[in-house]
Design an enzyme around this catalytic site. Structure first.
Site, PDB file in Angstrom:
ATOM      1  N   ARG A 149       0.835  -1.210   0.000  1.00 46.23           N
ATOM      2  CA  ARG A 149       0.000   0.000   0.000  1.00 46.23           C
ATOM      3  C   ARG A 149       0.873   1.265   0.000  1.00 46.23           C
ATOM      4  O   ARG A 149       0.558   2.247  -0.668  1.00 46.23           O
ATOM      5  CB  ARG A 149      -0.962  -0.011   1.200  1.00 46.23           C
ATOM      6  N   LYS A 179      -2.622   6.965   1.169  1.00 37.32           N
ATOM      7  CA  LYS A 179      -2.359   7.266   2.581  1.00 37.32           C
ATOM      8  C   LYS A 179      -1.266   8.328   2.600  1.00 37.32           C
ATOM      9  O   LYS A 179      -0.079   8.031   2.767  1.00 37.32           O
ATOM     10  CB  LYS A 179      -1.964   5.981   3.324  1.00 37.32           C
ATOM     11  N   GLU A 193     -16.222   6.696   5.916  1.00 36.26           N
ATOM     12  CA  GLU A 193     -15.484   6.031   6.991  1.00 36.26           C
ATOM     13  C   GLU A 193     -15.402   6.988   8.172  1.00 36.26           C
ATOM     14  O   GLU A 193     -15.963   8.077   8.132  1.00 36.26           O
ATOM     15  CB  GLU A 193     -14.085   5.623   6.510  1.00 36.26           C
TER      16      GLU A 193
HETATM   17  N1  PXG Z   1      -9.113   5.105   7.334  1.00 37.27           N
HETATM   18  C1  PXG Z   1      -8.171   6.046   7.442  1.00 37.27           C
HETATM   19  C2  PXG Z   1      -8.445   7.392   6.916  1.00 37.27           C
HETATM   20  C3  PXG Z   1      -6.937   5.719   8.028  1.00 37.27           C
HETATM   21  O1  PXG Z   1      -5.993   6.632   8.083  1.00 37.27           O
HETATM   22  C4  PXG Z   1      -7.753   3.473   8.393  1.00 37.27           C
HETATM   23  C5  PXG Z   1      -8.929   3.857   7.796  1.00 37.27           C
HETATM   24  C6  PXG Z   1      -7.573   2.052   8.815  1.00 37.27           C
HETATM   25  O2  PXG Z   1      -6.672   1.400   7.921  1.00 37.27           O
HETATM   26  P1  PXG Z   1      -5.774   0.183   8.397  1.00 37.27           P
HETATM   27  O3  PXG Z   1      -5.012  -0.213   7.183  1.00 37.27           O
HETATM   28  O4  PXG Z   1      -4.909   0.696   9.491  1.00 37.27           O
HETATM   29  O5  PXG Z   1      -6.693  -0.873   8.854  1.00 37.27           O
HETATM   30  C7  PXG Z   1      -6.731   4.424   8.544  1.00 37.27           C
HETATM   31  C8  PXG Z   1      -5.477   4.023   9.255  1.00 37.27           C
HETATM   32  C9  PXG Z   1      -1.721   6.948  12.995  1.00 37.27           C
HETATM   33  C10 PXG Z   1      -2.981   6.748  12.333  1.00 37.27           C
HETATM   34  O6  PXG Z   1      -1.616   7.892  13.771  1.00 37.27           O
HETATM   35  C11 PXG Z   1      -3.130   5.890  11.252  1.00 37.27           C
HETATM   36  C12 PXG Z   1      -4.342   5.753  10.635  1.00 37.27           C
HETATM   37  C13 PXG Z   1      -5.397   6.462  11.104  1.00 37.27           C
HETATM   38  C14 PXG Z   1      -5.236   7.303  12.176  1.00 37.27           C
HETATM   39  C15 PXG Z   1      -4.025   7.462  12.807  1.00 37.27           C
HETATM   40  O7  PXG Z   1      -0.778   6.180  12.769  1.00 37.27           O
HETATM   41  N2  PXG Z   1      -4.495   4.951   9.529  1.00 37.27           N
END
Ligand code: PXG
Length: 288
Positions: A50, A149, A182
């Site tokens: 990703r 991301k 989301e």
């Molecule tokens: N949606 C968004 C917008 C995200 O940033 C997820 C869903 C979940 O994805 P994963 O692949 O983790 O199941 C994310 C995840 C951080 C942090 O501080 C990371 C995320 C979100 C918030 C904080 O590391 N990413």
């Protein structure tokens, strides 16, 4: 703690990059948040895939191949003797001039922080989250596509501010068409009459790796899982709603816009899925 910065492991205080880095000046870069459970990096190759897809989408060439990237991530965990924790992997556009042109940034920076994380207090896992719909709309797919991301999370930060101002720790974000997208940092699911539903990633969500794993484990356990555009109505009338994310894992939502979900308590099917997920996570991953 030792932090990896473009080729070296340095002390936390010495982990620095230029103030001219476009990651700082413009949010120009990409990142991943990865979990370590039980001496294994969970879903490492999926996170790396990703990351490289996000980089490709913003025309950023990561100066390292995927296999090497996996090894430096693992080495950062070993160096910090981290058997359980959280990795923040960041690739910035690199140092450039004052001006948007990314092609003037010659050396992207690679940063790997391996530390601990607790996103929500334990009582929220036991009692569930209350969320509200916010006015900040998830990015239009032809602006910064939500599947990228990127380091430019200001839109999500604005949504989070609205949630906190409304007394909630998370929020529901809709897409530009008014469909469910989301939460600000997690994907969203509903369960009704035993059927699990979540918006497809083209509804304006990050294609979460926790989301994908939950779909896979739920199907293996015999659930019907439907990826379909959703309205807030679908959430309001659900028996159960939960969020998924690497940091959050699986957390129940017990109220949305003042409507109690189901009986207003974390549901039994979400709890079952959370157990399936944590059992799987504890015994799978890239060995350290
Ligand atoms: N949606 C968004 C917008 C995200 O940033 C997820 C869903 C979940 O994805 P994963 O692949 O983790 O199941 C994310 C995840 C951080 C942090 O501080 C990371 C995320 C979100 C918030 C904080 O590391 N990413």
């Amino acid at each position: 703690m030792k932090v990896y910065v473009s080729g070296k492991w340095v002390d936390e205080e010495d982990a620095k990059i230029s103030v001219f880095d476009h990651g700082l000046l413009y949010g120009d870069g990409v990142f991943e948040g990865i979990r370590i459970y039980n001496n294994r990096v969970f879903l490492l190759s999926e996170h790396i895939d990703r990351l490289y897809d996000s980089a490709k989408a913003i025309a950023l060439t990561i100066p390292m191949d995927k296999a090497e990237m996996m090894e430096v991530v693992a080495q950062t965990c070993r160096t910090n003797k981290l058997a359980d924790g959280y990795i923040r992997l960041v690739v910035t556009r690199g140092k450039g001039s004052l001006g948007l042109n990314p092609y003037l940034c010659e050396h992207p920076e690679i940063i790997i922080i391996a530390a601990k994380i607790q996103l929500y207090a334990q009582d929220l896992y036991e009692n569930g989250l209350k969320i509200v719909t916010v006015g900040t709309v998830r990015n239009h797919p032809e602006a910064i596509n939500p599947r990228i991301k990127s380091l430019n999370y200001l839109n999500n930060v604005l949504a989070k501010i609205e949630a906190i101002n409304a007394g909630c720790m998370e929020c529901l974000m809709l897409n530009h068409k008014g469909e469910v997208a989301e939460a600000s940092g997690d994907n969203i699911f509903s369960i009704r009459n035993g059927t699990i539903m979540t918006p497809p990633s083209h509804s304006g969500a990050l294609e979460g790796l926790t989301r994908n794993k939950v779909i896979e484990l739920a199907r293996e356990a015999g659930y019907e899982v439907v990826e379909s555009p959703m309205a807030r109505y679908d959430l309001y009338v659900a028996d159960e709603v939960f969020l998924t994310g690497t940091a959050a894992e699986i957390i129940s939502v017990v109220e949305i816009d003042k409507r109690p979900i189901g009986d207003g308590k974390p549901g039994s099917e979400s709890k079952r899925l959370a157990t399936l997920y944590s059992d799987h996570a504890k015994s799978n991953g890239y060995a350290l």
